[in-house]
Scaffold this motif. Structure first.
Motif, short mmCIF file in Angstrom:
data_model
loop_
_atom_site.label_atom_id
_atom_site.label_comp_id
_atom_site.label_asym_id
_atom_site.label_seq_id
_atom_site.Cartn_x
_atom_site.Cartn_y
_atom_site.Cartn_z
N UNK A 122 30.49 41.94 -82.35
CA UNK A 122 30.03 41.85 -83.74
C UNK A 122 31.52 41.69 -84.56
N UNK A 123 32.76 42.27 -84.13
CA UNK A 123 33.77 41.85 -85.05
C UNK A 123 34.35 40.52 -84.69
N UNK A 124 34.21 39.96 -83.39
CA UNK A 124 34.66 38.64 -83.37
C UNK A 124 33.59 37.64 -84.25
N UNK A 125 32.34 38.00 -84.20
CA UNK A 125 31.75 37.01 -85.25
C UNK A 125 32.03 37.11 -86.56
N UNK A 126 32.10 38.23 -86.94
CA UNK A 126 32.74 38.43 -88.56
C UNK A 126 34.11 37.69 -89.00
N UNK A 127 34.95 37.91 -87.65
CA UNK A 127 36.33 37.08 -88.12
C UNK A 127 36.41 35.83 -87.94
N UNK A 160 30.08 41.30 -97.32
CA UNK A 160 30.87 42.35 -97.03
C UNK A 160 30.63 43.20 -95.88
N UNK A 161 29.99 42.60 -94.86
CA UNK A 161 29.59 43.10 -93.62
C UNK A 161 30.79 43.75 -93.01
N UNK A 162 30.58 44.77 -92.04
CA UNK A 162 31.62 45.21 -90.97
C UNK A 162 30.71 45.34 -89.55
N UNK A 163 31.55 45.46 -88.71
CA UNK A 163 31.07 45.22 -87.18
C UNK A 163 30.18 46.39 -86.81
N UNK A 167 26.25 45.94 -85.85
CA UNK A 167 26.11 46.57 -84.59
C UNK A 167 24.58 47.04 -84.75
N UNK A 168 24.66 48.26 -85.83
CA UNK A 168 23.35 49.01 -86.00
C UNK A 168 22.09 48.03 -86.28
N UNK A 169 22.39 47.07 -87.14
CA UNK A 169 21.31 46.06 -87.67
C UNK A 169 20.68 45.36 -86.16
N UNK A 170 21.74 45.05 -85.37
CA UNK A 170 21.60 44.29 -84.20
C UNK A 170 20.69 45.04 -83.31
N UNK A 171 21.23 46.17 -83.18
CA UNK A 171 20.71 47.17 -81.99
C UNK A 171 19.24 47.21 -82.45
N UNK A 172 18.87 47.25 -83.43
CA UNK A 172 17.45 47.51 -83.64
C UNK A 172 16.67 46.28 -83.28
N UNK A 173 17.18 45.03 -83.35
CA UNK A 173 16.65 43.70 -83.10
C UNK A 173 16.41 43.97 -81.42
N UNK A 174 17.57 44.24 -80.78
CA UNK A 174 17.47 44.57 -79.32
C UNK A 174 16.35 45.30 -78.72
N UNK A 175 16.08 46.41 -79.67
CA UNK A 175 15.11 47.35 -79.19
C UNK A 175 13.73 46.60 -79.39
#
Ligand code: GAR
Length: 208
Positions: A122-127, A160-163, A167-175
């Motif tokens: 997630x940090x790499x995508x933001x960076x 203004x997103x942060x990793x 990650x928390x939003x993506x985790x919900x999608x993973x589920x």
């Protein structure tokens, strides 16, 4: 019901999502066994609380990666799975493991593969200024976080997103995407096709 063996290294929230889907009937399968390479993986307790068989194969106890792969394969085979599901399993698996499970090994990874295999996705995508992060479910072949993709979920990245938040939003999608991909597999809707998965005989729609 088709038996799943789930491999974890930590928290196990994806394993829990699969378990909920089994219990609700959204997933026509049962988790027969949960195996971790770490005795302290939180997900082991969750599994035990649900009376699911658990096992630990500690990678630290084997002199080589190959010895670990063999021991892990032997334990997974003993659990007699139709599908092996990697859910936050953080060890790279070699041929001594993979050869036993060709076409019946799935992984979930928190990026829009082929972007960002490995860690800190997630940090790499933001960076990199990406507009979306996401997650991918794929059949696992040789490479790290590699193999034919089955489904991806995208999540917008805000200014203004942060990793951690991403990650928390993506985790919900993973589920939600992991139980769906597993359901497609166990109901025979996916055709591994030597590494180009088809859904109901058709190429998978373009995602990402
Ligand atoms: C999940 O975000 C999963 O995508 C990731 O580890 C996390 C495990 O969480 N997997 C990888 O990074 C694989 N390379 P969980 O233990 O709560 O399911």
């Amino acid at each position: 019901l088709p038996r799943l063996t789930v491999l974890i290294s930590g928290r196990g929230s994806n394993m829990e999502a699969l378990l909920s889907a089994c219990n609700s009937g959204a997933l026509s399968a049962e988790i027969g066994c949960v195996i971790s390479n770490r005795a302290d993986a939180g997900g082991l307790k969750t599994a035990r609380d649900h009376d699911i068989e658990t096992a630990v194969v500690p990678h630290t106890e084997f002199p080589t990666r190959d010895d670990f792969d063999r021991a892990l394969a032997a334990r997974v085979l003993q659990s007699d799975p139709e599908l092996v599901v990697l859910a936050g399993f953080m060890r790279i698996l070699g041929v001594s493991f993979l050869d036993h499970f060709d076409g019946r090994l799935m992984n979930i990874h928190p990026s829009l593969l082929p972007k960002y295999p490995g860690l800190n996705t997630h940090q790499r995508a933001i960076d990199n200024g990406d507009r979306h992060g996401g997650a991918t479910v794929h059949y696992t072949t040789g490479e790290l976080d590699g193999g034919p993709p089955i489904i991806q979920a995208r999540e917008p990245i805000g200014p203004d997103d942060n990793a951690d938040a991403l990650a928390a939003r993506v985790l919900r999608l993973e589920h939600s995407i992991y139980p769906l991909a597993v359901q497609w597999h166990v109901t025979g809707r996916l055709d591994y096709n030597g590494g180009e998965p088809l859904l109901d005989g058709e190429p998978l729609p373009e995602t990402g």
